[in-house]
Scaffold this motif. Structure first.
Motif, PDB file in Angstrom:
ATOM      1  N   ARG A  21      38.191  49.916  47.650  1.00  0.00           N
ATOM      2  CA  ARG A  21      37.832  51.281  47.268  1.00  0.00           C
ATOM      3  C   ARG A  21      36.728  51.392  46.213  1.00  0.00           C
ATOM      4  O   ARG A  21      36.197  52.454  45.984  1.00  0.00           O
ATOM      5  N   GLN A  22      36.415  50.289  45.562  1.00  0.00           N
ATOM      6  CA  GLN A  22      35.422  50.367  44.482  1.00  0.00           C
ATOM      7  C   GLN A  22      34.010  50.355  45.060  1.00  0.00           C
ATOM      8  O   GLN A  22      33.734  49.641  46.012  1.00  0.00           O
ATOM      9  N   LYS A  23      33.130  51.105  44.435  1.00  0.00           N
ATOM     10  CA  LYS A  23      31.729  51.075  44.879  1.00  0.00           C
ATOM     11  C   LYS A  23      31.013  49.856  44.293  1.00  0.00           C
ATOM     12  O   LYS A  23      30.118  49.284  44.902  1.00  0.00           O
ATOM     13  N   HIS A  24      31.398  49.481  43.054  1.00  0.00           N
ATOM     14  CA  HIS A  24      30.765  48.351  42.362  1.00  0.00           C
ATOM     15  C   HIS A  24      31.835  47.338  41.960  1.00  0.00           C
ATOM     16  O   HIS A  24      33.019  47.655  41.963  1.00  0.00           O
ATOM     17  N   LEU A  25      31.398  46.140  41.572  1.00  0.00           N
ATOM     18  CA  LEU A  25      32.327  45.213  40.933  1.00  0.00           C
ATOM     19  C   LEU A  25      31.766  44.913  39.541  1.00  0.00           C
ATOM     20  O   LEU A  25      30.905  44.053  39.368  1.00  0.00           O
ATOM     21  N   LEU A  26      32.244  45.677  38.562  1.00  0.00           N
ATOM     22  CA  LEU A  26      31.696  45.575  37.206  1.00  0.00           C
ATOM     23  C   LEU A  26      32.624  44.812  36.269  1.00  0.00           C
ATOM     24  O   LEU A  26      32.170  44.118  35.369  1.00  0.00           O
ATOM     25  N   ALA A  27      33.916  44.949  36.478  1.00  0.00           N
ATOM     26  CA  ALA A  27      34.884  44.328  35.564  1.00  0.00           C
ATOM     27  C   ALA A  27      36.223  44.167  36.272  1.00  0.00           C
ATOM     28  O   ALA A  27      36.604  45.023  37.082  1.00  0.00           O
ATOM     29  N   ILE A  28      36.929  43.097  35.937  1.00  0.00           N
ATOM     30  CA  ILE A  28      38.290  42.923  36.470  1.00  0.00           C
ATOM     31  C   ILE A  28      39.168  44.066  35.960  1.00  0.00           C
ATOM     32  O   ILE A  28      40.062  44.532  36.653  1.00  0.00           O
ATOM     33  N   ALA A  29      38.873  44.544  34.753  1.00  0.00           N
ATOM     34  CA  ALA A  29      39.673  45.630  34.170  1.00  0.00           C
ATOM     35  C   ALA A  29      39.690  46.877  35.057  1.00  0.00           C
ATOM     36  O   ALA A  29      40.589  47.708  34.938  1.00  0.00           O
ATOM     37  N   ASP A  30      38.729  47.017  35.983  1.00  0.00           N
ATOM     38  CA  ASP A  30      38.690  48.186  36.872  1.00  0.00           C
ATOM     39  C   ASP A  30      39.601  48.017  38.095  1.00  0.00           C
ATOM     40  O   ASP A  30      39.780  48.953  38.880  1.00  0.00           O
ATOM     41  N   LEU A  31      40.108  46.796  38.326  1.00  0.00           N
ATOM     42  CA  LEU A  31      40.851  46.525  39.565  1.00  0.00           C
ATOM     43  C   LEU A  31      42.355  46.631  39.345  1.00  0.00           C
ATOM     44  O   LEU A  31      42.851  46.333  38.261  1.00  0.00           O
ATOM     45  N   ASP A  32      43.077  47.009  40.406  1.00  0.00           N
ATOM     46  CA  ASP A  32      44.527  46.866  40.351  1.00  0.00           C
ATOM     47  C   ASP A  32      44.890  45.588  41.112  1.00  0.00           C
ATOM     48  O   ASP A  32      44.025  44.935  41.707  1.00  0.00           O
ATOM     49  N   ARG A  33      46.155  45.234  41.083  1.00  0.00           N
ATOM     50  CA  ARG A  33      46.562  43.954  41.676  1.00  0.00           C
ATOM     51  C   ARG A  33      46.255  43.917  43.170  1.00  0.00           C
ATOM     52  O   ARG A  33      45.822  42.907  43.710  1.00  0.00           O
ATOM     53  N   PHE A  34      46.455  45.037  43.832  1.00  0.00           N
ATOM     54  CA  PHE A  34      46.226  45.085  45.274  1.00  0.00           C
ATOM     55  C   PHE A  34      44.750  44.816  45.590  1.00  0.00           C
ATOM     56  O   PHE A  34      44.420  44.052  46.502  1.00  0.00           O
ATOM     57  N   GLU A  35      43.867  45.431  44.826  1.00  0.00           N
ATOM     58  CA  GLU A  35      42.425  45.232  45.068  1.00  0.00           C
ATOM     59  C   GLU A  35      42.011  43.785  44.799  1.00  0.00           C
ATOM     60  O   GLU A  35      41.222  43.205  45.537  1.00  0.00           O
ATOM     61  N   ALA A  36      42.571  43.208  43.725  1.00  0.00           N
ATOM     62  CA  ALA A  36      42.231  41.814  43.397  1.00  0.00           C
ATOM     63  C   ALA A  36      42.722  40.897  44.509  1.00  0.00           C
ATOM     64  O   ALA A  36      41.997  40.005  44.976  1.00  0.00           O
ATOM     65  N   GLU A  37      43.945  41.115  44.982  1.00  0.00           N
ATOM     66  CA  GLU A  37      44.488  40.260  46.041  1.00  0.00           C
ATOM     67  C   GLU A  37      43.749  40.466  47.352  1.00  0.00           C
ATOM     68  O   GLU A  37      43.581  39.539  48.143  1.00  0.00           O
ATOM     69  N   ASN A  38      43.291  41.678  47.566  1.00  0.00           N
ATOM     70  CA  ASN A  38      42.502  41.974  48.761  1.00  0.00           C
ATOM     71  C   ASN A  38      41.238  41.098  48.782  1.00  0.00           C
ATOM     72  O   ASN A  38      40.886  40.508  49.799  1.00  0.00           O
TER      73      ASN A  38
END
Ligand code: NCD
Length: 330
Positions: A21-38
């Motif tokens: 769902r993110q447009k950019h990848l700027l920081a891990i702090a912006d991700l939830d666990r589902f997005e990181a695992e994705n």
């Protein structure tokens, strides 16, 4: 020798099918666990490709990726370049030497120029914290932070987590010790955020002069005694002593630093038997790590980290390209 990932977690097709769902990848702090695992699940699909003779896909055919590096880089820049090319994108490398012009101004001018060329993906490394985020507000394409000052280096943390997961089957419940110059390290900040998100117990080890104020609030336990911090650790992640970011004397000498905080076989014996060793590179041998540990293939994951970096960056490019395409359609 090429190492195949062992104990790789089964890929979850449904997780991968869901768009990032993110447009950019700027920081891990912006991700939830589902997005990181994705992202990690996507990387699993690309890892076997690294051993193929023909490594090219056409997922990003017709797309343009610009690598914009204001700071020196060997592995990160070439890793993004390879990842882009393997996905079929046209890749342009721009190495911008630091200029005497105020950083913000240079960056915004450069952003406007690049934006006029209509790239799809912009990978940026800059010496100032927040530079990638600033750039993302000035361009239309997806921006990937390849390291901004002392702030974050999200793809390094993702490739570290992916390397651990590939070797140990997962990250949840592991004790991971991050050791060294935490103060100047964007790798440490991104890794604490990601590894705790994935359920690891993270420890930070370093001298008080190289430990940021308030580090204990990051969700990691802080140690100044390396042997105590290494006790029972499954993974020991060493950090480079970042002299280029140091303005004063943070420790008396390299020799003394190694005595207290350099990883050698004796200190490694304080971690769990069979503990694995990581380093984002480039290494200062004999300062933060001894060659007997760094080059010992039975404990060192350092080469695997570099290999996995390409798969992880392919995953990030795919996820952002899809998220951009979906945005255009919606
Ligand atoms: C790291 C960086 O640039 O932050 N290196 C890397 O990306 N491989 C760590 C470092 O420079 O020490």
């Amino acid at each position: 020798m090429a190492q195949r990932p062992t104990g790789v977690k089964k890929t979850d097709e449904s997780a991968r099918a869901i768009r990032f769902r993110q447009k950019h990848l700027l920081a891990i702090a912006d991700l939830d666990r589902f997005e990181a695992e994705n992202l990690l699940d996507r990387a699993e699909k690309f890892a076997p490709l690294l051993d193929e003779r023909v490594k090219k896909l056409d997922t990003l055919r017709g797309r343009t990726l610009i690598n914009l590096f204001f700071e020196n880089s060997t592995r990160t820049q070439s890793s993004f370049e390879l990842a882009g090319k393997r996905m079929g994108a046209d890749v342009v490398n721009m190495s911008v030497k630091s200029s005497s012009v105020a950083k913000g101004e240079t960056l915004i001018d450069t952003a406007a120029t690049l934006n006029a060329m209509r790239p799809d993906l912009l990978v940026v490394r800059h010496g100032s914290s927040g530079a990638a985020e600033l750039l993302s507000r000035k361009v239309d394409c997806a921006v990937i932070n390849a390291g901004d000052g002392k702030h974050e280096h999200p793809t390094q943390a993702l490739l570290d987590a992916f390397t651990i997961r590939s070797r140990l089957g997962g990250v949840e419940g592991l004790i991971i010790a991050i050791c060294g110059d935490v103060l100047h390290s964007r790798v440490a900040r991104s890794n604490v955020a990601l590894l705790t998100l994935l359920g690891a117990q993270v420890r930070l080890i370093g001298p008080p002069t190289l430990m940021p104020a308030g580090a204990e609030k990051w969700g990691a336990k802080v140690f100044h005694d390396m042997r105590a911090g290494l006790k029972d650790a499954d993974v020991v992640m060493m950090l480079r002593v970042q002299r280029e970011r140091m303005t004063g004397g943070f420790f008396p000498s390299a020799r003394e630093y190694f005595w207290f905080y350099g990883l050698d076989e004796e200190k490694l014996r304080h971690a769990k038997p069979g503990a694995l060793v990581m380093h984002p590179g480039p290494m200062n041998r004999g300062v933060e790590i001894d060659s007997t540990v760094a080059d010992n293939a039975s404990v060192s994951l350092i080469e695997t980290q570099v290999r996995m970096g390409v798969a992880v960056r392919m995953a990030v490019l795919e996820a952002l390209a899809e998220s951009g395409a979906n945005e255009e359609r919606s």
